[in-house]
Design an enzyme around this catalytic site. Structure first.
Site, PDB file in Angstrom:
ATOM      1  N   VAL A 122       0.648  -0.863   0.121  1.00 44.68           N
ATOM      2  CA  VAL A 122      -0.035  -0.154  -0.117  1.00 44.68           C
ATOM      3  C   VAL A 122       1.008   0.952   0.026  1.00 44.68           C
ATOM      4  O   VAL A 122       0.325   2.213  -0.706  1.00 44.68           O
ATOM      5  CB  VAL A 122      -0.531  -0.307   1.267  1.00 44.68           C
ATOM      6  CG1 VAL A 122      -1.659   1.362   1.661  1.00 44.68           C
ATOM      7  CG2 VAL A 122      -1.853  -0.823   0.975  1.00 44.68           C
ATOM      8  N   LYS A 129      15.212  -2.920   3.309  1.00 44.40           N
ATOM      9  CA  LYS A 129      14.389  -2.429   2.007  1.00 44.40           C
ATOM     10  C   LYS A 129      14.201  -1.245   1.589  1.00 44.40           C
ATOM     11  O   LYS A 129      14.258  -0.921   0.332  1.00 44.40           O
ATOM     12  CB  LYS A 129      12.985  -2.380   2.168  1.00 44.40           C
ATOM     13  CG  LYS A 129      11.263  -2.809   1.687  1.00 44.40           C
ATOM     14  CD  LYS A 129      10.202  -2.851   2.747  1.00 44.40           C
ATOM     15  CE  LYS A 129       9.230  -3.980   2.943  1.00 44.40           C
ATOM     16  NZ  LYS A 129       8.042  -3.350   3.419  1.00 44.40           N
ATOM     17  N   CYS A 132      -5.542  -9.930   2.321  1.00 39.41           N
ATOM     18  CA  CYS A 132      -6.583  -9.026   3.514  1.00 39.41           C
ATOM     19  C   CYS A 132      -7.359  -9.639   3.443  1.00 39.41           C
ATOM     20  O   CYS A 132      -7.985  -9.315   4.637  1.00 39.41           O
ATOM     21  CB  CYS A 132      -6.350  -7.454   2.754  1.00 39.41           C
ATOM     22  SG  CYS A 132      -5.308  -6.313   2.138  1.00 39.41           S
TER      23      CYS A 132
HETATM   24  C1  UDX Z   1      -8.704  -7.109  -1.730  1.00 38.07           C
HETATM   25  C2  UDX Z   1      -9.741  -6.294  -2.488  1.00 38.07           C
HETATM   26  O1  UDX Z   1     -10.167  -6.067  -3.636  1.00 38.07           O
HETATM   27  C3  UDX Z   1      -8.805  -4.443  -2.013  1.00 38.07           C
HETATM   28  O2  UDX Z   1      -9.780  -3.378  -2.520  1.00 38.07           O
HETATM   29  C4  UDX Z   1      -8.183  -4.269  -0.663  1.00 38.07           C
HETATM   30  O3  UDX Z   1      -7.351  -2.686  -0.486  1.00 38.07           O
HETATM   31  C5  UDX Z   1      -7.433  -5.247  -0.705  1.00 38.07           C
HETATM   32  O4  UDX Z   1      -8.324  -6.360  -0.707  1.00 38.07           O
HETATM   33  P1  UDX Z   1      -6.495  -8.456  -3.376  1.00 38.07           P
HETATM   34  O5  UDX Z   1      -6.280  -9.199  -1.499  1.00 38.07           O
HETATM   35  O6  UDX Z   1      -4.894  -7.862  -3.738  1.00 38.07           O
HETATM   36  O7  UDX Z   1      -7.923  -7.008  -2.828  1.00 38.07           O
HETATM   37  O8  UDX Z   1      -7.603  -9.372  -3.953  1.00 38.07           O
HETATM   38  P2  UDX Z   1      -9.451  -9.291  -4.704  1.00 38.07           P
HETATM   39  O9  UDX Z   1      -9.172  -9.182  -5.916  1.00 38.07           O
HETATM   40  O10 UDX Z   1      -9.091  -8.867  -3.788  1.00 38.07           O
HETATM   41  O11 UDX Z   1      -8.798 -10.592  -4.303  1.00 38.07           O
HETATM   42  C6  UDX Z   1      -9.060 -11.859  -3.564  1.00 38.07           C
HETATM   43  C7  UDX Z   1      -9.087 -13.100  -3.205  1.00 38.07           C
HETATM   44  O12 UDX Z   1     -10.585 -13.242  -4.140  1.00 38.07           O
HETATM   45  C8  UDX Z   1      -8.239 -13.705  -4.150  1.00 38.07           C
HETATM   46  O13 UDX Z   1      -7.685 -14.689  -3.991  1.00 38.07           O
HETATM   47  C9  UDX Z   1      -9.175 -14.196  -5.988  1.00 38.07           C
HETATM   48  O14 UDX Z   1      -8.781 -14.987  -5.803  1.00 38.07           O
HETATM   49  C10 UDX Z   1     -10.841 -14.241  -4.982  1.00 38.07           C
HETATM   50  N1  UDX Z   1     -11.952 -14.083  -5.875  1.00 38.07           N
HETATM   51  C11 UDX Z   1     -11.865 -12.636  -5.590  1.00 38.07           C
HETATM   52  C12 UDX Z   1     -12.403 -14.643  -5.766  1.00 38.07           C
HETATM   53  O15 UDX Z   1     -12.327 -16.271  -5.811  1.00 38.07           O
HETATM   54  N2  UDX Z   1     -14.156 -14.932  -6.659  1.00 38.07           N
HETATM   55  C13 UDX Z   1     -14.315 -13.155  -7.171  1.00 38.07           C
HETATM   56  O16 UDX Z   1     -15.145 -12.886  -7.879  1.00 38.07           O
HETATM   57  C14 UDX Z   1     -13.351 -12.340  -6.959  1.00 38.07           C
END
Ligand code: UDX
Length: 436
Positions: free
Chosen positions: A11, A35, A260
């Protein structure tokens, strides 16, 4: 404007680079000396598409620099964004010790008015704690504001999510803080949601928990589809066109992972519990998510009858495509479960293998897995090929070649990524999640 970022994780670093892109002077601070040295040496500590180019562009332009001193962050910028980690404690609660330590350190260096903005995902009411801590440790009576400005970027598309946010949430207590934050975000050309600090903090946790809920919901629907012959892709399309539901996050598969969602769902359950509210629906979201991976392995087992000594080619290790992040990755959980049931696992991922090998705990969990140089090597002699992370390069695979080297041409698709008809035409036995 002069801005500073404390914490150069995913972030912090992305936010710093994007603030520089919109014309600000930015200093990114981290107490991890290695880092900062890596960044000063023009190398990125994380993999994020487009990040290296953006960071180097602004370093070269003199708009982005790195420091290990919080003193620099406080002295050089009127607005200080706290982006340090809030990892999960063994109890499930978020560890706020980094936020507390940074608040104390900011207070020590405070000489004139500053806004201290929480960008890390924090429990509701953390802003109040930050304010109390700074008030307690500040040397003299220096005015300051605390604000909350949660970040919604996704790994893999973090730059465009940050440069073009769908909304900018600003939780403030004063007009002065609101005006300054509005000024910073004016060029982002987005919708402002201005609230009190508690509400802004809660927007972040509630948003992530709701997205996780959508995923577990559609996975539950997929399980009903499997039992009835309905197709979850069609059901999701039909549901998603209703704007009250929305199309996003209705992709069925082996569940959510990453840094997250698992942490934030757990944190919100904890926060509610501490406030004497049982957020039971979120516990069910977690149960469905864990179960979804087990169901997938059960499906492989059903196909092969016995898993012991069978060879499974695993496509993917990261928690989702376009990232090397393996934290809470469903793909790794599937690999572990296959090993636990006696299977031999050959795995390929375009980015994540070095991360797995560097991580002592995960390496131990995946002990025995053979890491491959490409998908073809993972498929060779396999009784089953299991797609667990939908990297785009897997779409372009030569399936004739794969079929000719597999022991048995069977594909289990945990992300509903491949075209069932095309694979069946080629002679594969093919199963996905919730598709007839
Ligand atoms: C998430 C939030 O989207 C973001 O707004 C927040 O700031 C951080 O957490 P991120 O963890 O980077 O972001 O990934 P994201 O694209 O949201 O996917 C999270 C997980 O959900 C992944 O494992 C993805 O494979 C899964 N997923 C996502 C599904 O299984 N189905 C979906 O329809 C969408």
């Amino acid at each position: 404007m002069q801005l500073s970022i404390i914490g150069t994780g995913h972030v912090g670093l992305v936010t710093g680079a994007c603030f520089a892109e919109y014309g600000n002077q930015v200093v990114c601070v981290d107490n991890d000396v290695r880092k900062i040295e890596t960044l000063r040496g023009r190398k990125m500590p994380i993999y994020e598409p487009g990040l290296e180019e953006l960071v180097l562009k602004h370093v070269d332009a003199g708009k982005l620099r790195f420091s290990t001193e919080i003193r620099d962050a406080v002295r050089d910028a009127e607005v200080i964004f706290i982006c340090v980690g809030t990892p999960q404690l063994p109890s499930g609660a978020p560890d706020l010790s980094y936020i507390e330590a940074v608040s104390r350190e900011i207070a020590r260096h405070l000489e004139e008015y500053r806004i201290i903005v929480e960008k890390s995902t924090v429990p509701v009411q953390t802003g109040q704690r930050v304010k109390m801590t700074i008030s307690k440790y500040v040397k003299k009576d220096v005015p300051f504001d605390v604000a909350s400005n949660p970040e919604f970027l996704r790994e893999g598309s973090a730059i465009s999510d940050t440069l073009h946010p769908e909304r900018v949430v600003i939780g403030v207590e004063s007009k002065r803080a609101e005006d300054l934050l509005r000024r910073i975000y004016e060029p982002f050309n987005s919708t402002f949601v201005v609230t009190d600090i508690h509400s802004a903090e809660l927007i972040k946790h509630a948003s992530n928990a709701f997205l996780a809920l959508k995923i577990s919901f559609i996975n539950s629907v997929a399980n009903v589809c499997e039992a009835t012959g309905a197709d979850v892709e069609e059901v999701a399309r039909g549901m998603g066109l209703d704007t009250r539901i929305g199309k996003g996050f209705l992709r069925a598969g082996i569940g959510y992972g990453g840094y997250c969602f698992p942490k934030d769902v757990e944190a919100l359950i904890r926060i509610a519990h501490d406030l004497r509210y049982d957020f039971g629906i979120l516990r069910e979201v977690q149960n469905v998510n864990v179960d979804q991976r087990i169901r997938f392995v059960n499906r492989i087992e059903k196909e092969l009858w016995v898993l012991k000594d069978k060879t499974i080619g695993l496509l993917g290790l990261s928690f989702k495509p376009n990232t090397d992040d393996i934290r809470e990755s469903p793909a790794i959980e599937v690999g572990r479960e296959l090993l636990r049931r006696g299977a031999k696992v050959k795995a390929y991922d375009p980015q994540a293998i070095p991360h797995v090998q560097r991580d002592a705990k995960i390496s131990e969990q995946l002990k025995g897995v053979v890491f491959c140089k490409d998908a073809y090597e993972a498929a060779a002699d396999a009784d089953c090929l299991a797609l667990v992370t939908e990297w785009d390069e897997f779409r372009k695979l030569d399936f004739e070649r794969i079929k000719s080297t597999m022991s048995h041409p069977t594909i289990l698709d945990g992300r509903n990524f491949f075209d069932p008809a095309a694979l069946k035409r080629l002679g594969f036995t093919y199963h996905s999640v919730g598709r007839a």
